[in-house]
Design a protein around this motif. Structure first.
Motif, mmCIF file in Angstrom:
data_model
loop_
_atom_site.group_PDB
_atom_site.id
_atom_site.type_symbol
_atom_site.label_atom_id
_atom_site.label_comp_id
_atom_site.label_asym_id
_atom_site.label_seq_id
_atom_site.Cartn_x
_atom_site.Cartn_y
_atom_site.Cartn_z
ATOM 1 N N PHE B 227 4.641 2.571 -5.115
ATOM 2 C CA PHE B 227 4.026 3.685 -4.409
ATOM 3 C C PHE B 227 2.569 3.412 -4.049
ATOM 4 C CE2 PHE B 227 7.477 5.993 -6.729
ATOM 5 C CZ PHE B 227 8.222 6.305 -5.609
ATOM 6 N N ASP B 228 1.830 2.837 -4.963
ATOM 7 C CA ASP B 228 0.415 2.612 -4.703
ATOM 8 C C ASP B 228 0.195 1.285 -3.989
ATOM 9 O OD1 ASP B 228 0.157 5.004 -5.991
ATOM 10 O OD2 ASP B 228 -0.782 4.201 -7.780
ATOM 11 N N LYS B 229 0.969 1.093 -2.939
ATOM 12 C CA LYS B 229 0.770 -0.083 -2.102
ATOM 13 C C LYS B 229 -0.620 0.005 -1.482
ATOM 14 C CE LYS B 229 5.651 -0.859 -1.155
ATOM 15 N NZ LYS B 229 6.748 -0.895 -0.165
ATOM 16 N N LEU B 230 -1.197 -1.139 -1.206
ATOM 17 C CA LEU B 230 -2.561 -1.129 -0.681
ATOM 18 C C LEU B 230 -2.631 -0.341 0.627
ATOM 19 C CD1 LEU B 230 -5.407 -2.051 -1.201
ATOM 20 C CD2 LEU B 230 -4.888 -4.206 -0.077
ATOM 21 N N GLU B 231 -1.677 -0.556 1.518
ATOM 22 C CA GLU B 231 -1.702 0.153 2.800
ATOM 23 C C GLU B 231 -1.426 1.642 2.628
ATOM 24 O OE1 GLU B 231 0.501 -2.079 1.780
ATOM 25 O OE2 GLU B 231 2.332 -2.097 2.990
ATOM 26 N N ALA B 232 -0.663 2.011 1.581
ATOM 27 C CA ALA B 232 -0.384 3.425 1.333
ATOM 28 C C ALA B 232 -1.660 4.140 0.905
ATOM 29 C CB ALA B 232 0.700 3.574 0.274
ATOM 30 N N ASP B 233 -2.417 3.498 0.030
ATOM 31 C CA ASP B 233 -3.661 4.130 -0.416
ATOM 32 C C ASP B 233 -4.711 4.130 0.693
ATOM 33 O OD1 ASP B 233 -2.786 5.034 -2.836
ATOM 34 O OD2 ASP B 233 -3.458 3.302 -3.975
ATOM 35 N N LEU B 234 -4.705 3.089 1.532
ATOM 36 C CA LEU B 234 -5.599 3.111 2.695
ATOM 37 C C LEU B 234 -5.215 4.244 3.639
ATOM 38 C CD1 LEU B 234 -5.910 -0.726 3.468
ATOM 39 C CD2 LEU B 234 -7.779 0.802 2.800
ATOM 40 N N ALA B 235 -3.923 4.414 3.861
ATOM 41 C CA ALA B 235 -3.459 5.468 4.770
ATOM 42 C C ALA B 235 -3.891 6.835 4.269
ATOM 43 C CB ALA B 235 -1.940 5.409 4.902
ATOM 44 N N LYS B 236 -3.712 7.049 2.978
ATOM 45 C CA LYS B 236 -4.116 8.336 2.416
ATOM 46 C C LYS B 236 -5.615 8.564 2.609
ATOM 47 C CE LYS B 236 -4.764 11.092 -1.617
ATOM 48 N NZ LYS B 236 -4.128 11.877 -2.627
#
Lengths: 364, 364, 364, 364
Positions: B227-236
């Motif tokens: 879940f805490d993929k780098l792009e996921a956290d950037l997107a958030k």
């Protein structure tokens, strides 16, 4: 923190690998008192499972979910709900070649470098198979939202490569989505999409596209600024899905071509309800739902597994050539639809409980 | 959970309102032993602050940061760093009209409905003024990344409405970014953008656009799937910025028009280093940095504040007309650049510490 | 994660040092619509502040709290409440000797080794001065609990060294607590405690003791097993207070001397309400409040600052002798009372919001 | 937040009920590259499992652990480790009487009121059976600590009712712990404890007591003040164990009877190492480990299940009498020993990874 959990009040922890014993998900924080059996969950897994049709991978998984805890006599008890989907189709394939090299645009290289070890079989933990857990948990979240709030959630394929659905979000007929293999609510377009995907399969190639998702009848007030804005948490959830490369809400990237005077959503009195004439905001303003339909899109890249000869490097960093073989999913879009819905439900359910925690405590 | 904190090991808590005493941010988890004074932070605030030029809002804030805790003799002690930016320009403007209605595409309506009360002055907590705290904290994160890892972070305006920079990410000359008011690394294009923004200002209208950001020399291995993929956290992080409506990484939405055979990034042996020939992945694979430049884009809508007559509803839900007045920012793009950089630095720094926690514990 | 935050839905982040600019606390998640001004907070700080009487430290701090954000016209807006207590009494004392050695049973040694640097003045971040922030935030939590639930919270000194209050918890007269310097609801005993503390002061020595705290009229159902049990979160909060060495709830350690047949709390029908005849459980069963008074105790060690010659090591690890000087608090117990109350309020308020999030969603 | 997870970087999520399909625990954040098979875990479960001897419950559970994910070829991959312990002994006992009333000092009443529903069989989620998951996860944490740090963890029964071990912590011979049924490192005392427990069993009654735990060779620097102090997180973990009522570290409650001049732990130069002559601090100062043995104690109440006639109320709130029957555990102390060790290992492992995240980033 470890990164396999998502959510705060409605929280999931995902575990499992492509070719291990199975995929599991533990749901913490599902409210007590809701009827829940496997039959509430299985239909959503059936939509996600491989081997459904000629345009998805032929890997055949029954994907049968088992509720391991958290209910008594078919009613949730407020304690953790553990869901388990046993892996069935663990072909004793030979992974010795794959163990020696890094497939392009897969996670082989990054997992190896990050962890110093990787589970080669089927991509291990990096496989999209983990999304079976997302879909199972999402079915529970959706039931909470449906029964407690009456929220309606549906997604569909908006585009496959250059074949794009032109229907405006408010004109979508959700009943058409499941009438075709590709899950596009336009029958003619869907047929062309299927043909395009089949052609890609024959060519050993793959296609990407866009899924659009709508959340209707969401109450005003969900979302916790300034960081946990509703769209921010949706964006994170969507970018955590395998193969996704972009997220946009409301007018999104196209909205940057407009001007404030046309982009602003004018409020009006709709027979006693406040609504907006347009919905470029996509149902959120200032990070909080405004009662209009929440509309967002997710971009999925062409799947990296192709049945072609490709250059790459081996584990010693030397240039090699390898040839993809076996089953592949020429276009993940149809199967991405239930995953996008599930992730949306998970985010929304979490925000609903957060909203409920603070709401109506002091009268003003 | 309350939504005003971001991050886990490098964590920020933001507070403050547009017209209150000021904006603050508390940083927990900044490693000890790093030199840090206000001079490390102020230049980034200066890039974000209003009143810089003819194409940004004329609100004049010095935006002077004060370190309130966490250092001794200019060295971080490992304890919370509290940063404070006092509000100066709190004009005793008359907000009585604004208190009675909801401005279109602002957060007036959603804040009122969610909280039952809102701080009318300047939009209160929903104002983009809160991003002053993001920028201040981001400067500290950036210093950690620069000194400990040598990471290079820079963003720039990719488009203003239909004026789009065509330069490929790897051909961007970062030194050109600050040579013009609009922060676009193409002088000619920048001039045209400035003219377009000035025209919008005169018309009382506003424009949107896209910011592109690059993170270079990021080590392989940052990001915590599933879940805490780098792009996921950037997107958030990016979708939490005021007025942002979309995020894409690498090929993004345009990548959906390609095929797997051309979209796959081929690995090759670059004189002993593993690199990819193309970078459609945008520097992440499987949610983990792969050592290539991380490249992403953020869409910003045309700002909703326009100096026009607009329809809307009042707090009783009745249709009314109101006329925007005073200062407005016809295009947030130039000022969004340091905010995007700051949010990227915050996410990356948090992931760097998470990476460090687990790394090299057991030799394989 | 960084460790300067506490709570989930009602969350605080504490910052500041003993001799820095001040102590601050940011509260996230305070519900909107509650009246709140500095006058709601100041009385609790006044109870904690040094220099109150002959039996506490003579450091003189006004400890004036300032609300920096989160309210408009004296009403909470649901956004972060930032509280600031400026340090006043920062004597330019000479800390050069202290910088060279580690005081016994203080945090000098561990901070130095952990962070590689420490703020010598007044103990920096390890000083009990940080609890001013706890008390300020606790006052806000208490107001939420009082106004929304009618909960009653009070603590008192149960023992100073061997002088122990024998009154049973249900026989305590809370109105007596503030009638004496030591905050013990037994006037005679209090007088003896004061004399004992004054004797210790004269001898340059220090004393410890026990604080007992009661939470009355707590609704049934607060606490989230299996880890976030109400008593578990109370224990954590209490052991985070400076100088605390133990926590027990209900019968606590003494209960281990009983037998099940006498220790079990028998339920009975109290005119329509379910109550227990005894309360060895201390108001919690299975980690959840049962409606009976919550009663717990916290042990505080004799303060390590004494005005004596003591052996220790210097920063080079060599044996040295040093002599404590200046102000010291011969017994922290009286000032610990408001801190224990504040931490209890913070934990309870957080659990109340968590309880509220899940409650009454599905009818059974 | 939901309360079934513990930890941040080394995080566990527990699920399952007493008489459901089994107990499971998902571990997120176990570092990659460590050898791990069921054989590393099973011995600890064997110490906790019921039916071991004449002084524990006769419920017979094999408690066989199965690793469901997270390893490949017996090596951890850095991905979630899912552990499953299937319930075997689910006697089809008649719970119809228990469903109608609330047992004294059990969680029947609070679960019913909190959730509106409860799993009657064996206490459902409130059963101490959930600690099988704690012990399994603790075994993994312990292995990380042992292999990466060389930490030594051991607990033992300090007292059963009034029979108290007088040996000082530093004089304990850990090898004696497993030489008797009661896990007390004093053979004579252990025999007397066994007799006392057997007498209680015969009388249908139950006993409580105290477990003492030591963590040796812990590096200096673990613990994250001001809230996540090492002792605070230990206290929380211990108070989350079923039937625990108190926690104390170092001198604990007894230390309140001392004076600063004797309670202070004097540092000295022990042939180049800084150590303290006494250890009233219990291995922590300012919330951070100081390199001395960490010593703490946990109080366990007499188990509420007794084979006696007891008064209580039924689900309608009316007074009734019921008679306990069947198997019962007259004293949980022997089986609490591995649970206390496991919880300590979980807390310590999490703090070790947090420590590692920040350590040695900037040279001073």
């Amino acid at each position: 923190m470890a990164g396999d959990s998502l959510g705060t009040l409605f929280k999931i922890s995902n575990w499992g690998e492509s070719h291990g014993k199975g995929i599991g998900v533990v749901i913490e924080g599902c409210p007590a008192g809701m009827a829940l059996t496997e039959e509430d969950i299985q239909p959503f897994l059936d939509k996600r499972r491989p081997g459904q049709s000629s345009i998805t991978t032929r890997r055949d998984e029954a994907d049968t979910v088992e509720i391991m805890s958290g209910t008594v006599d078919g009613i949730t008890t407020g304690t953790p709900i553990s869901l388990f989907i046993r892996n069935k189709d663990q072909k004793s394939k030979d992974y010795s070649e794959m163990a020696k090299l890094y497939r392009p645009s897969h996670a082989d290289y990054t997992y190896q470098k990050k962890y110093g070890i990787r589970d080669v079989a089927g991509g291990g933990r990096s496989s999209a198979r983990v999304t079976a857990g997302h879909v199972a948990a999402g079915a529970v979240a959706r039931k909470v939202l449906t029964e407690a709030l009456g929220v309606d959630i549906f997604a569909y394929v908006k585009s496959v490569q250059d074949l794009q659905l032109e229907t405006a979000p408010d004109a979508i007929n959700a009943e058409l989505i499941e009438t075709n293999l590709v899950r596009c609510p336009d029958q003619d377009l869907a047929e062309r999409m299927v043909k395009k995907i089949e052609a890609a399969r024959k060519a050993g190639d793959s296609l990407g596209g866009v899924v659009e998702c709508q959340l209707r009848d969401v109450p005003v007030g969900l979302g916790e600024p300034v960081f946990d804005k509703l769209e921010a948490d949706l964006a994170k959830a969507m970018l955590s899905i395998n193969a996704s490369k972009g997220f946009e809400i409301g007018s999104g990237f196209a909205g940057t071509l407009m001007q404030g005077s046309t982009h602003n959503d004018v409020f009006f009195d709709d027979e006693g309800s406040v609504r907006t004439k347009t919905n470029y905001s996509g149902g959120v303003q200032g990070g909080i739902s405004n009662g209009m339909p929440i509309v967002f899109r997710v971009a999925f890249k062409p799947t990296p597994t192709i049945i072609r000869e490709q250059e790459t490097v081996n584990v010693d960093g030397k240039d090699v050539v390898f040839h993809g073989r076996g089953r592949h999913d020429p276009c993940v879009l149809p199967r991405a639809v239930p995953i996008v819905e599930a992730m949306a439900a998970l985010v929304l359910c979490d925000h609903f409980l957060r909203f409920k925690a603070y709401k109506n405590l002091f009268d003003l």
